[in-house]
Scaffold this motif. Structure first.
Motif, PDB file in Angstrom:
ATOM      1  N   ALA A  59       2.155   9.583  -0.219  1.00  0.00           N
ATOM      2  CA  ALA A  59       2.572   9.497   1.570  1.00  0.00           C
ATOM      3  C   ALA A  59       2.192   7.840   1.922  1.00  0.00           C
ATOM      4  O   ALA A  59       3.230   7.201   2.515  1.00  0.00           O
ATOM      5  N   ALA A  60       1.204   7.375   1.465  1.00  0.00           N
ATOM      6  CA  ALA A  60       0.828   6.080   1.847  1.00  0.00           C
ATOM      7  C   ALA A  60       1.832   4.977   1.365  1.00  0.00           C
ATOM      8  O   ALA A  60       2.253   4.025   2.176  1.00  0.00           O
ATOM      9  N   PHE A  61       2.252   5.304   0.206  1.00  0.00           N
ATOM     10  CA  PHE A  61       3.094   4.438  -0.503  1.00  0.00           C
ATOM     11  C   PHE A  61       4.540   4.381   0.089  1.00  0.00           C
ATOM     12  O   PHE A  61       4.991   3.265   0.319  1.00  0.00           O
ATOM     13  N   ILE A  62       4.817   5.594   0.464  1.00  0.00           N
ATOM     14  CA  ILE A  62       6.248   5.745   1.132  1.00  0.00           C
ATOM     15  C   ILE A  62       6.157   5.195   2.257  1.00  0.00           C
ATOM     16  O   ILE A  62       7.192   4.212   2.816  1.00  0.00           O
ATOM     17  N   VAL A  63       5.228   5.440   3.280  1.00  0.00           N
ATOM     18  CA  VAL A  63       5.155   4.466   4.569  1.00  0.00           C
ATOM     19  C   VAL A  63       5.226   3.051   4.420  1.00  0.00           C
ATOM     20  O   VAL A  63       5.631   2.408   5.207  1.00  0.00           O
ATOM     21  N   THR A  64       4.187   2.708   3.547  1.00  0.00           N
ATOM     22  CA  THR A  64       4.215   1.253   3.347  1.00  0.00           C
ATOM     23  C   THR A  64       5.580   0.681   2.814  1.00  0.00           C
ATOM     24  O   THR A  64       5.941  -0.405   3.381  1.00  0.00           O
ATOM     25  N   ALA A  65       6.355   1.472   1.867  1.00  0.00           N
ATOM     26  CA  ALA A  65       7.466   0.697   1.477  1.00  0.00           C
ATOM     27  C   ALA A  65       8.475   0.597   2.551  1.00  0.00           C
ATOM     28  O   ALA A  65       9.341  -0.013   2.603  1.00  0.00           O
ATOM     29  N   LEU A  66       8.393   1.874   3.592  1.00  0.00           N
ATOM     30  CA  LEU A  66       9.496   1.792   4.608  1.00  0.00           C
ATOM     31  C   LEU A  66       9.041   0.817   5.744  1.00  0.00           C
ATOM     32  O   LEU A  66      10.027   0.147   5.932  1.00  0.00           O
ATOM     33  N   MET A  67       7.624   0.564   5.882  1.00  0.00           N
ATOM     34  CA  MET A  67       7.292  -0.677   6.527  1.00  0.00           C
ATOM     35  C   MET A  67       7.913  -2.142   6.100  1.00  0.00           C
ATOM     36  O   MET A  67       8.522  -2.827   6.880  1.00  0.00           O
ATOM     37  N   VAL A  68       7.725  -2.396   4.726  1.00  0.00           N
ATOM     38  CA  VAL A  68       8.302  -3.518   4.239  1.00  0.00           C
ATOM     39  C   VAL A  68       9.721  -3.578   4.479  1.00  0.00           C
ATOM     40  O   VAL A  68      10.324  -4.623   4.693  1.00  0.00           O
ATOM     41  N   LEU A  69      10.368  -2.262   4.131  1.00  0.00           N
ATOM     42  CA  LEU A  69      12.054  -2.330   4.284  1.00  0.00           C
ATOM     43  C   LEU A  69      12.229  -2.666   5.751  1.00  0.00           C
ATOM     44  O   LEU A  69      13.496  -3.380   5.966  1.00  0.00           O
ATOM     45  N   ILE A  70      11.747  -2.160   6.623  1.00  0.00           N
ATOM     46  CA  ILE A  70      11.940  -2.435   8.146  1.00  0.00           C
ATOM     47  C   ILE A  70      11.820  -4.005   8.420  1.00  0.00           C
ATOM     48  O   ILE A  70      12.740  -4.625   8.965  1.00  0.00           O
ATOM     49  N   VAL A  71      10.759  -4.454   7.984  1.00  0.00           N
ATOM     50  CA  VAL A  71      10.232  -5.820   8.220  1.00  0.00           C
ATOM     51  C   VAL A  71      11.568  -6.641   7.505  1.00  0.00           C
ATOM     52  O   VAL A  71      11.870  -7.675   8.015  1.00  0.00           O
ATOM     53  N   ILE A  72      11.752  -6.437   6.222  1.00  0.00           N
ATOM     54  CA  ILE A  72      12.949  -7.217   5.551  1.00  0.00           C
ATOM     55  C   ILE A  72      14.123  -7.093   6.229  1.00  0.00           C
ATOM     56  O   ILE A  72      14.836  -8.126   6.404  1.00  0.00           O
ATOM     57  N   ALA A  73      14.695  -6.167   6.564  1.00  0.00           N
ATOM     58  CA  ALA A  73      15.873  -5.764   7.384  1.00  0.00           C
ATOM     59  C   ALA A  73      15.963  -6.337   8.745  1.00  0.00           C
ATOM     60  O   ALA A  73      16.721  -7.036   9.086  1.00  0.00           O
ATOM     61  N   GLY A  74      14.716  -6.422   9.519  1.00  0.00           N
ATOM     62  CA  GLY A  74      14.653  -7.157  10.710  1.00  0.00           C
ATOM     63  C   GLY A  74      14.674  -8.374  10.409  1.00  0.00           C
ATOM     64  O   GLY A  74      15.351  -9.284  11.387  1.00  0.00           O
TER      65      GLY A  74
END
Length: 112
Positions: free
Chosen positions: A82-97
């Protein structure tokens, strides 16, 4: 070394030699497939990028399962996943932004 699985002091399984071999073979196959895709020049640029993206995602999953032992067998593994998935989603949001801001700035700075 008669025991096939290595266990930590918490009793969690850390895989067997066979699972490490399977993970290594899959990683090598995916790496060779990536090189073959690029070197063959059989696909267009965007098809090659898409294929490499899919192969990279599969390789990430192979590494997570076979080498980092991220599964859902025990409670702590679920928390790690779960921690890995949340971290990966945050990284994707930052990159997309970041990409959106760059694209928008480029479009607004272009002369009319």
């Amino acid at each position: 070394m008669s025991e096939n699985h290595m266990t930590s002091h918490e009793g969690e399984s850390h895989g067997s030699y066979g699972s490490y071999i399977v993970g290594f073979v899959l990683a090598v196959i995916l790496t060779v497939a990536s090189f073959a895709t690029v070197l063959s020049k059989a696909f267009s640029f965007w098809q090659t990028i898409a294929i490499l993206g899919v192969l990279a995602a599969i390789q990430v999953v192979v590494h997570l399962i076979f080498f980092l032992h991220m599964g859902v067998k025990s409670l702590s593994q679920r928390h790690n996943l779960a921690a890995f998935i949340v971290t990966a989603l945050m990284v994707l949001i930052v990159i997309a932004g970041y990409l959106f801001v760059l694209w928008d700035a480029q479009m607004n700075m272009m002369p009319s």
